[in-house]
Design a protein around this motif. Sequence first.
Motif, mmCIF file in Angstrom:
data_model
loop_
_atom_site.group_PDB
_atom_site.id
_atom_site.type_symbol
_atom_site.label_atom_id
_atom_site.label_comp_id
_atom_site.label_asym_id
_atom_site.label_seq_id
_atom_site.Cartn_x
_atom_site.Cartn_y
_atom_site.Cartn_z
ATOM 1 N N SER A 241 0.839 -1.211 0.000
ATOM 2 C CA SER A 241 0.000 0.000 0.000
ATOM 3 C C SER A 241 0.870 1.255 0.000
ATOM 4 O O SER A 241 0.559 2.237 -0.680
ATOM 5 N N ALA A 242 2.016 1.220 0.719
ATOM 6 C CA ALA A 242 2.909 2.388 0.716
ATOM 7 C C ALA A 242 3.667 2.513 -0.615
ATOM 8 O O ALA A 242 4.068 3.599 -1.011
ATOM 9 N N THR A 243 3.839 1.375 -1.288
ATOM 10 C CA THR A 243 4.569 1.384 -2.569
ATOM 11 C C THR A 243 3.704 1.962 -3.693
ATOM 12 O O THR A 243 4.220 2.441 -4.703
ATOM 13 N N GLN A 244 2.392 1.921 -3.492
ATOM 14 C CA GLN A 244 1.478 2.346 -4.563
ATOM 15 C C GLN A 244 1.764 3.761 -5.064
ATOM 16 O O GLN A 244 1.715 4.032 -6.272
ATOM 17 N N ALA A 245 2.121 4.680 -4.148
ATOM 18 C CA ALA A 245 2.368 6.078 -4.550
ATOM 19 C C ALA A 245 3.571 6.157 -5.494
ATOM 20 O O ALA A 245 3.617 6.998 -6.397
ATOM 21 N N ILE A 246 4.560 5.271 -5.287
ATOM 22 C CA ILE A 246 5.742 5.263 -6.167
ATOM 23 C C ILE A 246 5.332 4.781 -7.557
ATOM 24 O O ILE A 246 5.659 5.405 -8.572
ATOM 25 N N LEU A 247 4.586 3.652 -7.573
ATOM 26 C CA LEU A 247 4.107 3.116 -8.858
ATOM 27 C C LEU A 247 3.289 4.163 -9.603
ATOM 28 O O LEU A 247 3.509 4.422 -10.791
ATOM 29 N N ASP A 248 2.350 4.782 -8.890
ATOM 30 C CA ASP A 248 1.463 5.760 -9.529
ATOM 31 C C ASP A 248 2.250 6.943 -10.089
ATOM 32 O O ASP A 248 1.984 7.405 -11.198
ATOM 33 N N THR A 249 3.203 7.443 -9.316
ATOM 34 C CA THR A 249 3.956 8.619 -9.763
ATOM 35 C C THR A 249 4.827 8.271 -10.963
ATOM 36 O O THR A 249 4.905 9.033 -11.937
ATOM 37 N N MET A 250 5.485 7.108 -10.917
ATOM 38 C CA MET A 250 6.325 6.715 -12.059
ATOM 39 C C MET A 250 5.497 6.615 -13.330
ATOM 40 O O MET A 250 5.911 7.073 -14.401
ATOM 41 N N VAL A 251 4.316 5.998 -13.216
ATOM 42 C CA VAL A 251 3.467 5.843 -14.401
ATOM 43 C C VAL A 251 2.964 7.209 -14.877
ATOM 44 O O VAL A 251 3.032 7.531 -16.064
ATOM 45 N N ALA A 252 2.499 8.038 -13.925
ATOM 46 C CA ALA A 252 1.966 9.359 -14.295
ATOM 47 C C ALA A 252 3.031 10.210 -14.982
ATOM 48 O O ALA A 252 2.732 10.982 -15.895
ATOM 49 N N ARG A 253 4.281 10.064 -14.553
ATOM 50 C CA ARG A 253 5.374 10.880 -15.113
ATOM 51 C C ARG A 253 6.048 10.208 -16.315
ATOM 52 O O ARG A 253 7.028 10.733 -16.842
ATOM 53 N N GLY A 254 5.579 9.020 -16.692
ATOM 54 C CA GLY A 254 6.150 8.342 -17.868
ATOM 55 C C GLY A 254 7.549 7.801 -17.649
ATOM 56 O O GLY A 254 8.337 7.690 -18.593
ATOM 57 N N VAL A 255 7.889 7.440 -16.415
ATOM 58 C CA VAL A 255 9.218 6.882 -16.133
ATOM 59 C C VAL A 255 9.233 5.414 -16.553
ATOM 60 O O VAL A 255 8.403 4.626 -16.103
ATOM 61 N N ARG A 256 10.167 5.050 -17.423
ATOM 62 C CA ARG A 256 10.285 3.639 -17.842
ATOM 63 C C ARG A 256 11.052 2.842 -16.785
ATOM 64 O O ARG A 256 11.919 3.388 -16.102
ATOM 65 N N TYR A 257 10.751 1.547 -16.726
ATOM 66 C CA TYR A 257 11.439 0.680 -15.765
ATOM 67 C C TYR A 257 12.130 -0.462 -16.492
ATOM 68 O O TYR A 257 11.524 -1.141 -17.332
ATOM 69 N N CYS A 258 13.398 -0.645 -16.167
ATOM 70 C CA CYS A 258 14.180 -1.738 -16.762
ATOM 71 C C CYS A 258 14.553 -2.688 -15.622
ATOM 72 O O CYS A 258 15.443 -2.397 -14.823
ATOM 73 N N GLY A 259 13.815 -3.794 -15.507
ATOM 74 C CA GLY A 259 13.910 -4.659 -14.330
ATOM 75 C C GLY A 259 15.112 -5.590 -14.310
ATOM 76 O O GLY A 259 15.666 -5.885 -13.260
ATOM 77 N N MET A 260 15.507 -6.078 -15.485
ATOM 78 C CA MET A 260 16.690 -6.941 -15.599
ATOM 79 C C MET A 260 16.705 -8.047 -14.546
ATOM 80 O O MET A 260 17.638 -8.192 -13.769
ATOM 81 N N GLN A 261 15.634 -8.846 -14.564
ATOM 82 C CA GLN A 261 15.524 -9.955 -13.613
ATOM 83 C C GLN A 261 16.619 -10.993 -13.820
ATOM 84 O O GLN A 261 16.942 -11.725 -12.905
ATOM 85 N N VAL A 262 17.194 -11.053 -15.033
ATOM 86 C CA VAL A 262 18.181 -12.117 -15.272
ATOM 87 C C VAL A 262 19.357 -12.057 -14.311
ATOM 88 O O VAL A 262 19.814 -13.090 -13.830
ATOM 89 N N ILE A 263 19.814 -10.843 -13.995
ATOM 90 C CA ILE A 263 20.977 -10.769 -13.095
ATOM 91 C C ILE A 263 20.576 -11.107 -11.668
ATOM 92 O O ILE A 263 21.297 -11.817 -10.962
ATOM 93 N N THR A 264 19.393 -10.671 -11.249
ATOM 94 C CA THR A 264 19.000 -10.983 -9.869
ATOM 95 C C THR A 264 18.627 -12.466 -9.738
ATOM 96 O O THR A 264 18.884 -13.090 -8.713
ATOM 97 N N GLN A 265 18.079 -13.040 -10.802
ATOM 98 C CA GLN A 265 17.818 -14.488 -10.782
ATOM 99 C C GLN A 265 19.150 -15.251 -10.716
ATOM 100 O O GLN A 265 19.289 -16.217 -9.973
ATOM 101 N N PHE A 266 20.104 -14.773 -11.512
ATOM 102 C CA PHE A 266 21.419 -15.431 -11.533
ATOM 103 C C PHE A 266 22.026 -15.426 -10.130
ATOM 104 O O PHE A 266 22.593 -16.416 -9.678
#
Length: 433
Positions: A241-266
């Motif tokens: 619930s506290a993270t929601q404001a971050i998600l909402d703001t990033m989306v509203a401002r058009g901030v792209r996210y590059c998650g790169m799960q491969v390195i964290t999975q590795f």
Amino acid sequence: MMNGMLLEGADLIDGTGGPVVRDAMVLLAGDRIRYAGPRTGQFDGAAIRRWQLSGKTLIPGLIEAHTHAAYPADMRAYVKNGITTIRFAGLDLATVSALRERIARGDIVGPRILSCGPMIDQPPPAYPEWSVAVRTPAEAAATAERLIIEAGVDALIVTQRVTAPVLRAVIAVAHAHGRSVVGQTWAVDGKEAADLGIDELHNSARVFVSRDYPTERLLRYDSIAERLALSGRAWATIDWSATQAILDTMVARGVRYCGMQVITQFQAGEGVAELEADNDFTTLFGAKERGSFGDFIRLLQGSWTAADKACWRVANEERMEWMRRFRALGGVLLAGTDMQFGGIMLHRELANLAALGLSPMEVITAATGGSARALRLEVGTIAAGRPADLVILRRDPLRDLAALRDITCVVRGGAVLWREPRDGPVPPPDPAR
Ligand SMILES: [Zn+2]
């Protein structure tokens, strides 16, 4: 050079996400695409060579949004796997320019190379050899200006210890010059960074709030391994619930996210065996490249306990869920690896995007036209006037994403960079002669 070459009969996926063009024609002239679309009679009788590609699929060259791997073997692996553009997200300028020169000379084969320059950080920087440390907003602005004007970087990257005043200064200079700012910010969270106008946030950025680890605790660490262990524990206890404001703001401002799960999975041990069994891994990479990656992983997680690793696995699952929610809100995801062997691992990352619920077409768009828009590139789509960067696949990737590695030919700037040896020479002999 495939000058005046007409590719005909293939299915065309143009990178925009639009419908597939069956039985398409693509005319290459010099380093550009002159025509791309449905079959047409307008080239009949023209003095051009024709290459029959029915049953094949054309896609734009893939784009890797975040790498540090600069070995010739990595360049070869990128090309052989259809990746025609890569962006270094934090690497010293000398290494990047030396690599570009070797590729331009034809000394080694490689993709187009973009660079964010060294990481802009505040002292002490996490990765000193790849970073430039700044102390004040004025120093940050001067550094940003110098990187853009003198070094000609394509974007800027800010990392862990950068604070809001420094970030604001970097963004102002970058945007004045039409450049993006990429962040792996830790001192500044995703909402603040988005409000300040950052363009992209990448895997290690603090884009969440933890139930158990308040900000002041997350900012106290002495090593990279310790910070990452903290990050894992904090992600594993995400407060949605506290993270929601971050998600909402990033989306509203058009901030792209590059998650790169491969390195964290590795880092959690996932995908290691598959990588080591991969044919490109065993044939293209030697002891030097493998050894240096082993050293890097030890730097990232040298002090981790078994409990840290267990938390990291939970953290990876939560980050996947974060990306699902981000996308459901309309957020744009980019494809990157943040690791060596990116030619192989970018395809694994595309499978991660598919696991989030993206269709094969959406995955391909994310790694071509979608990335190109975010990275402000001319490449990434197959259309008249665009650079001739494309990949010819032996089968349809919309039926099976693994077809993205079933490649018969890779073209960058109208030049054939790689051809599957068993398929014979390119261009093929003219049947009329
Ligand atoms: Zn990185």
